[in-house]
Design a protein around this motif. Sequence first.
Motif, mmCIF file in Angstrom:
data_model
loop_
_atom_site.group_PDB
_atom_site.id
_atom_site.type_symbol
_atom_site.label_atom_id
_atom_site.label_comp_id
_atom_site.label_asym_id
_atom_site.label_seq_id
_atom_site.Cartn_x
_atom_site.Cartn_y
_atom_site.Cartn_z
ATOM 1 N N VAL A 1 12.980 39.154 40.707
ATOM 2 C CA VAL A 1 12.752 39.721 42.037
ATOM 3 C C VAL A 1 12.632 41.225 41.876
ATOM 4 O O VAL A 1 13.314 41.818 41.035
ATOM 5 C CB VAL A 1 13.922 39.389 42.994
ATOM 6 C CG1 VAL A 1 13.795 40.141 44.311
ATOM 7 C CG2 VAL A 1 14.007 37.890 43.240
ATOM 8 N N MET B 1 11.295 44.019 49.340
ATOM 9 C CA MET B 1 11.661 42.943 48.429
ATOM 10 C C MET B 1 10.437 42.084 48.169
ATOM 11 O O MET B 1 9.653 41.810 49.083
ATOM 12 C CB MET B 1 12.788 42.092 49.022
ATOM 13 C CG MET B 1 13.205 40.925 48.119
ATOM 14 S SD MET B 1 14.719 40.077 48.677
ATOM 15 C CE MET B 1 14.116 39.297 50.173
ATOM 16 N N TYR C 1 16.767 39.567 55.016
ATOM 17 C CA TYR C 1 16.126 39.484 53.703
ATOM 18 C C TYR C 1 16.678 38.299 52.898
ATOM 19 O O TYR C 1 15.918 37.516 52.318
ATOM 20 C CB TYR C 1 16.366 40.775 52.911
ATOM 21 C CG TYR C 1 15.387 41.895 53.197
ATOM 22 C CD1 TYR C 1 14.877 42.104 54.467
ATOM 23 C CD2 TYR C 1 14.998 42.769 52.196
ATOM 24 C CE1 TYR C 1 14.000 43.143 54.715
ATOM 25 C CE2 TYR C 1 14.115 43.809 52.434
ATOM 26 C CZ TYR C 1 13.623 43.991 53.704
ATOM 27 O OH TYR C 1 12.743 45.014 53.946
ATOM 28 N N ILE D 1 13.115 44.697 44.004
ATOM 29 C CA ILE D 1 13.573 45.379 45.214
ATOM 30 C C ILE D 1 13.111 46.829 45.116
ATOM 31 O O ILE D 1 13.352 47.504 44.102
ATOM 32 C CB ILE D 1 15.103 45.319 45.346
ATOM 33 C CG1 ILE D 1 15.562 43.867 45.542
ATOM 34 C CG2 ILE D 1 15.579 46.183 46.518
ATOM 35 C CD1 ILE D 1 17.067 43.697 45.526
#
Length: 315
Positions: free
Chosen positions: A234, A282, A218, A236
């Motif tokens: 981001v 993700m 990742y 997750i």
Amino acid sequence: MIKIMADSTCDLSKKIVDKYNIGVAPLNIIISGTTYRDKIDIETDEFFKILPTLEELPTTSMPSPEEYLKIINKAIEDGYKEILCICMSSGTSGSYQSAVLAKDYFFENNPNSTVKIYVVDSLSMSHGSGWLILKSAMLLESGYSFDELIQFNENYKTKVKHFLCVDDLNNLIKSGRLTNASAFIGKLLRVKPIMSMKKGKGAIVAKERGRNRVLKFYVDEFIRRVDNKITDFVIIGYTSDMNIAKDLAEKIRLETDFKDEIYIMQMGAAVGTHVGLGGLSMFFVEKENLKDGLVKNEIRSIRNKKDELIEKIRG
């Protein structure tokens, strides 16, 4: 005034939904013959507790056009003149088609309305559409117009990069959320498969042995792909284990130059039905559509391992 709408598979937290006043049409989850509305009639943690005990895999159904119409009509009552609806991929659900039907039905019954409604097929799953929705809400707050928000979504929806790893592919295979080729490959693999989106549907692009190797993949792919100009946060995602999501967030902070927001959000029951326990995902925007696939990533992995071995020998 602009109203942003979505379906519940966007999996944005209640805090985010409330902050930006996002209208959410719930999917339905059918468990042992009983229907529950996603995130309304059943709590997500409760769902993941009972999931392993069920004899049959729950099924899901798209929001009805009536669910979207409720949000549209309420938005108009509240003074909104422009409505942007961002739905999960049409390749994995009928949610997008249902939203389009709601839009068409509204204008059939209100032919003189000056309200503008635009429905986006995000080509994404879970926090992939969630990323577009949250970014749109932020852009709206910064002063973007309705047309600018539409253009942003259409320009970047194919650049939202997805990675999803699961402990067991059975749920995804049974529910048809993988391509046929990936489902066949998945049955052969005895390692952790990693998926992404291809043409609006899930496909296996890599496989790794163990959690640490998954996290490394990742982070390596994030470094290689991320568009730092657009990716100012981001997301997750996780299903049943928040700790692995926290581990990934910490690894990104320690091993990359990314200093902006990292949101950790749980996938809801509608998505979790198909992903199952132990899911880790993700989402970010990549700078270009770099091709990936199981063979390409396997070759890259072999090369990397060779380089690591050479470095050890030299050291």
